[in-house]
Design an enzyme around this catalytic site. Structure first.
Site, PDB file in Angstrom:
ATOM      1  N   PHE A 173      48.006   9.323 -19.690  1.00  0.00           N
ATOM      2  CA  PHE A 173      46.912   8.359 -19.561  1.00  0.00           C
ATOM      3  C   PHE A 173      47.266   7.142 -18.724  1.00  0.00           C
ATOM      4  O   PHE A 173      46.376   6.449 -18.232  1.00  0.00           O
ATOM      5  CB  PHE A 173      46.458   7.879 -20.955  1.00  0.00           C
ATOM      6  CG  PHE A 173      47.407   6.888 -21.604  1.00  0.00           C
ATOM      7  CD1 PHE A 173      47.345   5.532 -21.307  1.00  0.00           C
ATOM      8  CD2 PHE A 173      48.374   7.315 -22.502  1.00  0.00           C
ATOM      9  CE1 PHE A 173      48.229   4.625 -21.894  1.00  0.00           C
ATOM     10  CE2 PHE A 173      49.256   6.417 -23.086  1.00  0.00           C
ATOM     11  CZ  PHE A 173      49.177   5.069 -22.785  1.00  0.00           C
ATOM     12  N   LYS A 197      45.268  19.289 -15.636  1.00  0.00           N
ATOM     13  CA  LYS A 197      44.734  18.756 -16.894  1.00  0.00           C
ATOM     14  C   LYS A 197      44.992  17.261 -16.941  1.00  0.00           C
ATOM     15  O   LYS A 197      46.110  16.822 -17.221  1.00  0.00           O
ATOM     16  CB  LYS A 197      45.388  19.420 -18.107  1.00  0.00           C
ATOM     17  CG  LYS A 197      44.655  19.064 -19.426  1.00  0.00           C
ATOM     18  CD  LYS A 197      45.509  19.222 -20.660  1.00  0.00           C
ATOM     19  CE  LYS A 197      46.258  17.957 -20.993  1.00  0.00           C
ATOM     20  NZ  LYS A 197      45.386  16.832 -21.410  1.00  0.00           N
ATOM     21  N   GLU A 200      42.997  13.398 -21.687  1.00  0.00           N
ATOM     22  CA  GLU A 200      41.672  13.355 -22.291  1.00  0.00           C
ATOM     23  C   GLU A 200      41.217  11.919 -22.572  1.00  0.00           C
ATOM     24  O   GLU A 200      40.058  11.691 -22.916  1.00  0.00           O
ATOM     25  CB  GLU A 200      41.641  14.180 -23.583  1.00  0.00           C
ATOM     26  CG  GLU A 200      42.513  13.675 -24.714  1.00  0.00           C
ATOM     27  CD  GLU A 200      43.965  14.140 -24.628  1.00  0.00           C
ATOM     28  OE1 GLU A 200      44.662  14.025 -25.655  1.00  0.00           O
ATOM     29  OE2 GLU A 200      44.398  14.597 -23.550  1.00  0.00           O
ATOM     30  N   ARG A 201      42.142  10.950 -22.385  1.00  0.00           N
ATOM     31  CA  ARG A 201      41.778   9.551 -22.614  1.00  0.00           C
ATOM     32  C   ARG A 201      41.141   8.899 -21.387  1.00  0.00           C
ATOM     33  O   ARG A 201      40.423   7.902 -21.533  1.00  0.00           O
ATOM     34  CB  ARG A 201      43.020   8.746 -23.010  1.00  0.00           C
ATOM     35  CG  ARG A 201      43.684   9.205 -24.280  1.00  0.00           C
ATOM     36  CD  ARG A 201      44.885   8.336 -24.587  1.00  0.00           C
ATOM     37  NE  ARG A 201      45.588   8.748 -25.790  1.00  0.00           N
ATOM     38  CZ  ARG A 201      46.614   8.088 -26.312  1.00  0.00           C
ATOM     39  NH1 ARG A 201      47.063   7.001 -25.713  1.00  0.00           N
ATOM     40  NH2 ARG A 201      47.204   8.519 -27.403  1.00  0.00           N
ATOM     41  N   SER A 250      55.395  11.713 -23.194  1.00  0.00           N
ATOM     42  CA  SER A 250      56.364  11.292 -24.198  1.00  0.00           C
ATOM     43  C   SER A 250      57.475  12.323 -24.356  1.00  0.00           C
ATOM     44  O   SER A 250      57.341  13.481 -23.949  1.00  0.00           O
ATOM     45  CB  SER A 250      55.660  11.099 -25.543  1.00  0.00           C
ATOM     46  OG  SER A 250      55.233  12.357 -26.065  1.00  0.00           O
ATOM     47  N   CYS A 305      56.173   4.043 -17.597  1.00  0.00           N
ATOM     48  CA  CYS A 305      57.454   4.655 -17.947  1.00  0.00           C
ATOM     49  C   CYS A 305      58.612   3.912 -17.290  1.00  0.00           C
ATOM     50  O   CYS A 305      59.759   4.074 -17.686  1.00  0.00           O
ATOM     51  CB  CYS A 305      57.484   6.132 -17.565  1.00  0.00           C
ATOM     52  SG  CYS A 305      57.426   6.435 -15.794  1.00  0.00           S
ATOM     53  N   GLU A 407      60.742   3.437 -27.628  1.00  0.00           N
ATOM     54  CA  GLU A 407      59.926   3.006 -26.494  1.00  0.00           C
ATOM     55  C   GLU A 407      58.637   2.408 -27.045  1.00  0.00           C
ATOM     56  O   GLU A 407      57.833   3.099 -27.680  1.00  0.00           O
ATOM     57  CB  GLU A 407      59.609   4.184 -25.574  1.00  0.00           C
ATOM     58  CG  GLU A 407      58.844   3.785 -24.337  1.00  0.00           C
ATOM     59  CD  GLU A 407      58.551   4.959 -23.416  1.00  0.00           C
ATOM     60  OE1 GLU A 407      58.386   4.727 -22.211  1.00  0.00           O
ATOM     61  OE2 GLU A 407      58.496   6.100 -23.911  1.00  0.00           O
TER      62      GLU A 407
END
Length: 526
Positions: A173, A197, A200-201, A250, A305, A407
């Site tokens: 996201f 893909k 979805e957020r 993640s 990140c 994190e």
């Protein structure tokens, strides 16, 4: 080839977030299959809400099994002809796509602000860093040549790179445009097809890019976009037609993707979590260092990140914390469309709770919160329900504390004090992550020591976020990558990831070309 398709998405307004209530209705996000935006027949839907207000923006489907299979089948059908398309033609398509992305940068950025919550300026940076991968992919004709040598008289061996087939990308996201564009240009220009893909957020930017791909001349089936969460990921990991998978996200998800994907015989490149450090030395340019640290720690609300999340105060620089706090407290927490916004909200209420829980854990474990962002929010009733966490600085942090070992992925900077350069190196190298690390110093020998001694894959010297431009590769290591870490994103490694070698040895005897004797008798050899 269909004409320019208009993605049926809610487009972000050009004014402030308060204008969202003028959107007459919410339009569901579609799949993108065979160059068509197709409504989903999904039974399960994910709500996308503006992080600054939590107003509903769109619904994203958990694509059905039939829709997932249709996307892969489309990519499989398109591969033979796209593979056979000349490299010059594929290059021209990427040239045009690059132009269109630049022309639509503001449109893409507005969608990112609306769905992800970044400031408008930061969202444009998101698009720009992806655009740079497109620009580099335009040089494919100089990046893809093979090798040839005459190995014996009249015999030569040549090697060249060929595409893999159907590939896939699973995107996070936090960079809705950049991360899809880490994969899409290289996958396509090397002759592969791609099933993408998006998160979805915040899937809107990916669908805008799909629309631009159609206008650029990408044939039907070469790019397909599907949606969903775990079921869609598992489908990608298990589908035998998909040959390679790109993933950013993640550690928990990425290690799962690597394990299951490689067990199914797929290539997998996976960038995971991070805990990026900066060592602050007394001899540095103090003004530059403090400003750089603040930008790297709190830009994008810390949801990068490569965000700078751990500051190592060496020696007397521990006395600079008060000035660091003073400068940080001047940052403006606002909605992304607001003037002079420095950072926006985090992506979701769940993310807000997690960040605030980690801040509370630091306090419980004995650290000192010298700047507390909990409870902060911008002025304006429309922002009352947003996912706001202000810039937070925590000192007296010890390596065993949760705020250091985990994190945080929010606007939180933890500060650890050490007495010597050697202690700083030991601390940074002792961390399990290896995305990036920086040092601020005016000493060439000290900079060289850090450059050679730090174990992170990307080193910054007076540079707080040392992400390389795409003529190089993104080279995190340790637990910041899954597997061997050899399948890096973009650059030369990106080309290697999306291609496979073919070697051909051929023999054409010179005397056959020079033979003049005619053979008129019936051949007798068997």
């Amino acid at each position: 080839m269909p004409g320019l398709l208009k993605s049926p998405k809610v487009v972000a307004p050009t004014t402030a977030h308060g204008s969202h209530d003028k959107v007459p209705s919410v339009i569901d996000t579609t799949n993108f299959i065979d160059n068509q935006f197709l409504p989903s027949r999904a039974e399960k839907w994910f709500e996308v809400r503006d992080p600054a207000t939590n107003f509903l923006v769109t619904r994203v489907p958990q694509s059905t099994q039939a829709e997932l299979e249709a996307a892969v089948a489309s990519a499989e059908r398109a591969f033979p002809s796209w593979r056979a398309t000349s490299i010059m033609r594929r290059q021209q398509v990427i040239f045009k796509l690059t132009y269109l992305i630049r022309e639509n940068m503001d449109r893409l950025a507005r969608n990112i602000v609306l769905e992800q919550g970044k400031t408008f300026a930061d969202a444009k940076g998101d698009v720009l860093r992806g655009l740079q991968v497109c620009e580099t992919a335009c040089g494919i004709t100089t990046q893809l040549p093979g090798e040839v040598i005459e190995v014996a008289r009249d015999m030569e061996t040549r090697s060249y790179r060929e595409p893999l087939g159907v590939t896939a990308a699973i995107c996070p996201f936090n960079f809705p445009a950049m991360i899809p564009l880490w994969s899409l240009p290289l996958a396509l220009v090397t002759g592969n097809t791609l099933v993408l893909k998006p998160s979805e957020r915040d899937p809107g930017a990916a669908l805008i890019i799909a629309e631009l791909c159609v206008e650029a001349g990408v044939p039907a089936g070469v790019l397909n976009i599907i949606h969903g969460a775990h079921a869609t990921v598992n489908f990608i990991l298990d589908n035998p037609i998909i040959k390679a998978i790109s993933f950013v996200g993640s550690n928990r998800a990425g290690e799962y993707v690597w394990t299951r994907g490689t067990a199914n015989g797929k290539r997998v490149q996976a960038n995971l979590g991070a805990k990026n450090h900066a060592a602050l030395l007394p001899d540095c340019n103090k003004n530059h260092a403090l400003n750089a640290i603040i930008g790297a720690a709190f830009g994008a609300a810390g949801q990068r990140c490569m965000a700078l999340s751990a500051l190592v105060l060496v020696g007397e620089t521990r006395n600079w914390v008060s000035e660091l706090v003073e400068r940080t407290s001047q940052l403006k927490l606002k909605g992304g469309f607001e003037q002079d916004a420095d950072l926006g909200p985090v992506i979701s209420p769940e993310s807000k709770k997690r960040v605030e829980d980690l801040i509370a854990s630091a306090e419980a474990e004995g650290a000192t919160i010298v700047l507390d962002g909990r409870g902060q929010k911008p002025i304006g009733s429309q922002f009352a329900q947003g996912n706001w966490v202000g810039p937070t600085i925590i000192t007296n942090v010890k390596p065993h504390m949760r705020c250091y070992t985990e994190e945080i992925f929010g606007p939180v900077l933890v500060c650890v004090e050490v007495d010597t350069v050697e202690a700083a190196l030991e601390l940074i190298n002792g961390n399990e992550y290896g995305n990036g690390a920086s040092v601020f110093t005016n000493s060439g020998p000290t900079a060289t020591l850090f450059q050679k001694s730090l174990e992170a894959g990307q080193i910054g010297i007076n540079v707080p976020i040392p992400v390389p431009l795409p003529m190089f590769s993104f080279t995190g290591n340790k637990r910041s990558v899954a597997g061997t870490g050899m399948a890096n994103f973009y650059g030369k490694d990106g080309i290697r990831f999306y291609t496979q070698w073919k070697t051909v040895t051929s023999l054409w005897r010179a005397e056959d070309a020079l033979a003049t004797e005619k053979q008129v008798a019936m051949p007798t050899q068997q």
